[in-house]
Design an enzyme around this catalytic site. Structure first.
Site, PDB file in Angstrom:
ATOM      1  N   HIS A  39       0.841  -1.191   0.000  1.00  0.00           N
ATOM      2  CA  HIS A  39       0.000   0.000   0.000  1.00  0.00           C
ATOM      3  C   HIS A  39       0.884   1.252   0.000  1.00  0.00           C
ATOM      4  CE1 HIS A  39      -3.683  -2.300   1.213  1.00  0.00           C
ATOM      5  NE2 HIS A  39      -2.742  -3.133   1.645  1.00  0.00           N
ATOM      6  N   ASP A  83      -9.150   6.667   7.087  1.00  0.00           N
ATOM      7  CA  ASP A  83     -10.610   6.677   7.041  1.00  0.00           C
ATOM      8  C   ASP A  83     -11.201   5.362   7.524  1.00  0.00           C
ATOM      9  OD1 ASP A  83     -11.293   9.315   5.816  1.00  0.00           O
ATOM     10  OD2 ASP A  83     -10.065   8.565   4.175  1.00  0.00           O
ATOM     11  N   ILE A 109     -10.349   8.498   0.489  1.00  0.00           N
ATOM     12  CA  ILE A 109     -10.269   7.361  -0.415  1.00  0.00           C
ATOM     13  C   ILE A 109     -10.211   6.057   0.393  1.00  0.00           C
ATOM     14  CG2 ILE A 109      -8.807   6.151  -2.100  1.00  0.00           C
ATOM     15  CD1 ILE A 109     -10.173   8.499  -3.351  1.00  0.00           C
ATOM     16  N   HIS A 113      -4.060   2.902  -3.581  1.00  0.00           N
ATOM     17  CA  HIS A 113      -4.284   2.483  -2.194  1.00  0.00           C
ATOM     18  C   HIS A 113      -3.606   1.157  -1.879  1.00  0.00           C
ATOM     19  CE1 HIS A 113      -6.153   1.259   1.522  1.00  0.00           C
ATOM     20  NE2 HIS A 113      -6.886   2.365   1.587  1.00  0.00           N
ATOM     21  N   SER A 119     -21.801  -8.769  37.950  1.00  0.00           N
ATOM     22  CA  SER A 119     -21.944 -10.142  37.458  1.00  0.00           C
ATOM     23  C   SER A 119     -20.594 -10.821  37.255  1.00  0.00           C
ATOM     24  CB  SER A 119     -22.710 -10.144  36.132  1.00  0.00           C
ATOM     25  OG  SER A 119     -24.023  -9.665  36.302  1.00  0.00           O
ATOM     26  N   GLU A 160     -17.174  -4.034  24.622  1.00  0.00           N
ATOM     27  CA  GLU A 160     -16.342  -5.223  24.794  1.00  0.00           C
ATOM     28  C   GLU A 160     -15.090  -5.202  23.915  1.00  0.00           C
ATOM     29  OE1 GLU A 160     -20.558  -6.366  25.884  1.00  0.00           O
ATOM     30  OE2 GLU A 160     -19.614  -5.344  24.185  1.00  0.00           O
ATOM     31  N   HIS A 190     -27.581 -15.865  25.508  1.00  0.00           N
ATOM     32  CA  HIS A 190     -26.556 -15.628  26.517  1.00  0.00           C
ATOM     33  C   HIS A 190     -25.806 -16.898  26.923  1.00  0.00           C
ATOM     34  CE1 HIS A 190     -28.220 -11.685  26.686  1.00  0.00           C
ATOM     35  NE2 HIS A 190     -27.603 -11.334  27.794  1.00  0.00           N
ATOM     36  N   ARG A 234     -21.659 -19.103  36.716  1.00  0.00           N
ATOM     37  CA  ARG A 234     -22.634 -18.350  37.512  1.00  0.00           C
ATOM     38  C   ARG A 234     -23.110 -19.185  38.694  1.00  0.00           C
ATOM     39  NH1 ARG A 234     -28.587 -17.827  37.325  1.00  0.00           N
ATOM     40  NH2 ARG A 234     -29.168 -15.744  38.073  1.00  0.00           N
TER      41      ARG A 234
END
Length: 654
Positions: A27, A154, A186, A258, A376, A403, A465, A512
């Site tokens: 590039h 960009d 671009i 590019h 939690s 996250e 979940h 849990r």
């Protein structure tokens, strides 16, 4: 005769187009377009010393737009780093050259972070900026006082992780963070307006950033903009209007420059346009000397800093932390002794919290956090007050629902040095942050991911979940230690292993639901072996039950039912595949002998367990999505109970 800044910048352009042309891959556009901005930055602002690439108080420069890697390779070579050599650059993108297609932190000193996945470099830099402010609050301006600079394109600003990262940076008012945006309009597909019409400047301003624009090819205007950024207490976005591939008279300003070599004719035309007469990979002596002088300037600042550090009362502690060394004699043995003396039935997420209580008291360098699930994930302890824009000395970051941003920020903290970051979310949401976890493994950073609610055992929240494939998919990432502890003792052991490994990241997959303490006798750190015999068969051994996490309890109960039938059953707890695979073959053969039936039990996909059970073995797990119901109902529904597993094993033996 003074060498002009344009000539300095043209050295970057020449090396970049020559290297890409030689490789016929790469590039060239971004390095050629941002050469003027980079020249101003390295010449007048960046604090660095090529002779001491790991100087703790250097500025950090992150090339987030990693596809333009020839920019950083050119700058490192020109300013006097030992590597890359001109031959390394001539071998750009070839086997054996440290000049990989995208910059790798483990290949070259001076490359602060592995970049390439767009946006992740900027998000990583946010973590570096947090670490700098945190250590500054702890050690003072005399020894911690530097900036983090980012060059982004960009694409970096479009990626979703960018939104997460800049929101956190603005909220924490990280004024030592400056992003130089290559605003060339671009992308590979063509003009940015093919896919985007947002007001980037307004978005950054809305998140609490200072924003300033400049002409990226006017060095005086670049200086004006950077000076304005330095004067503002907020993190800054400097929008540098540039022409991609500047200097290539026929391709500049187009997507054609590019991601492809210019071609011999365009390289020749660019040389003529720039007035560059040197042969490929040759830098004229006056320009080379001027660049080396720029690199040498940092030596005085480094020496002055070393003098200050030498007389600082916290010198030894600062050097220990920056070296990534744990305090002499660090161990959780004393804490584990209390667990053996007072057995507890707790969820491993709670076991992790209890272990962290001891860890955070012993290790002042830990810096915790959670992606909006503190209550939690159980990641906060009494030693870890919040890190805020008003108090950077805090040891707990509230990341919000970010996250991926959290994962990348923790990578940046670890790469910066001086802190050991850990952060929590639900295991199922590791999908959101997988790119960051993978980069941690690639970059060999000590980052600890506390991933709770690790199975259908989380219950009523249901399939969205409940992780099924997640533990297995994480095990596939090279250099990532994945731990799934079975009780409070294994949890402490796994934490100690994660902390002592400075060569890569770790995942702790935690429950849990409450689990009984299965280890009640003092021993060595058995989790370090990856797997160990928790219970030996009483009757003649006919089966070995291998389980992880919450299913080890089920394996113990299954073994008891089998023993009642005269079927001898070993129970093997396997908290870490990677650690087990690293054991001597004799140990592995003793634990999982081939002449007996082997059965795995894990509340997730059975895919992959064949490596331990063999094709003829049994694999108890879940190869569908979960369901919404209480945990005990789900375990029965999916056949993960001793009463349902034992008969299948007996039948297989018959």
């Amino acid at each position: 005769m003074t060498v002009s800044e344009k000539s300095l910048a043209n050295a970057i352009r020449a090396l970049s187009m020559d290297a890409v042309q030689a490789a016929n891959s790469g590039h060239p556009g971004m390095p050629m377009g941002m050469a003027d901005v980079a020249t101003v930055l390295f010449k007048d602002y960046l604090k660095f010393d090529p002779k001491a690439p790991k100087w703790a108080d250097r500025d950090r420069f992150v090339l987030s737009a990693g596809h333009g890697s020839m920019l950083i390779y050119s700058l490192l070579h020109l300013t006097g780093y030992a590597k890359p050599t001109i031959q390394d650059i001539a071998n750009f993108r070839q086997i054996g050259s440290p000049c990989a297609g995208h910059p790798e932190n483990f290949e070259l000193a001076g490359v602060e972070a592995t970049t390439g996945p767009l946006g992740s470099g900027l998000a990583t830099a946010v973590g570096m900026a947090i670490a700098e402010r945190h250590l500054n609050a702890q050690f003072g301006d005399e020894i911690v006082d530097h900036r983090t600079w980012v060059l982004a394109g960009d694409g970096c600003l479009m990626e979703g992780v960018n939104h997460e990262a800049i929101g956190l940076a603005g909220h924490l008012n990280l004024g030592r963070l400056i992003v130089l945006w290559d605003d060339n309009k671009i992308t590979i597909d063509g003009a940015v307006d093919l896919s985007s019409s947002e007001d980037v400047r307004a978005r950054y301003a809305a998140t609490g950033w200072h924003v300033v624009s400049c002409d990226g090819h006017d060095v005086a205007d670049v200086r004006r903009a950077i000076d304005e950024a330095l004067a503002d207490p907020r993190p800054s976005l400097v929008a540098c209007a540039t022409k991609i591939g500047y200097g290539a008279p026929n391709k500049a300003g187009t997507s054609g420059v590019h991601g492809s070599a210019l071609g011999e004719a365009e390289v020749a035309a660019a040389r003529e346009f720039l007035g560059w007469t040197a042969e490929p990979f040759v830098i004229p002596e006056d320009i080379a000397a001027a660049w080396k002088a720029i690199g040498a300037k940092g030596g005085d600042a480094h020496a002055a800093w070393a003098d200050r550090l030498g007389s600082n009362g916290q010198k030894a502690e600062f050097e220990r932390r920056m070296a990534g060394e744990l305090p002499a004699g660090f161990s959780l043995d004393a804490y584990i002794d209390t667990l053996i003396a007072n057995p507890q039935k707790v969820a491993t997420r709670r076991a992790s919290e209890l272990a962290l209580g001891a860890i955070n008291d012993l290790l002042p360098e830990t810096l915790g956090g959670s992606a909006d699930l503190t209550g939690s994930n159980n990641t906060k302890t009494k030693s870890t007050g919040p890190l805020t824009r008003d108090d950077y000395s805090g040891r707990y970051v509230y990341y919000g629902i970010r996250e991926f941003g959290m994962a990348c920020a923790m990578n940046g903290m670890a790469l910066h040095g001086g802190v050991i970051p850990y952060g929590g979310t639900f295991l199922v949401f590791s999908d959101y942050m997988r790119g960051g976890i993978r980069l941690a493994a690639l970059q060999q950073t000590r980052v600890i991911h506390v991933l709770t609610h690790d199975s259908i055992g989380l219950g009523e929240d249901g399939p969205t979940h409940q992780p099924i494939e997640h533990v297995m998919s994480l095990r596939m990432i090279p250099n990532l230690d994945v731990y799934r502890p079975a009780d409070i003792v294994e949890t402490a052991e796994c934490w100690e292993l994660a902390l002592k490994d400075a060569t890569g990241p770790s995942v702790l997959a935690l429950t849990r639901q409450n689990l009984p303490q299965l280890r009640t006798e003092k021993s060595e750190n058995l989790s370090a072996k990856g797997a160990y015999r928790l219970k030996a068969a009483t009757a003649e051994r006919k089966v070995v039950l291998v389980a992880t996490g919450s299913e080890v309890e089920i394996a113990v109960a299954t073994a008891a039912l089998l023993e009642e039938q005269g079927i001898g059953a070993d129970v093997v707890s396997m908290p870490s595949w990677a650690h087990f695979d690293a054991q001597p073959q004799a140990y592995k053969d003793d634990l999982l002998p081939h002449h007996v039936l082997r059965a795995s039990i894990e509340a997730g996909t059975t895919f992959g367990w064949e490596r331990y059970t063999g094709i003829a073995g049994l694999r108890f797990g879940i190869d569908s999505f979960g369901a919404s119901a209480p945990a005990e109902v789900l375990y029965d529904h999916f056949g993960l109970t001793a009463a349902k597993i034992a008969p299948q094993i007996a039948a297989a033996l018959d």
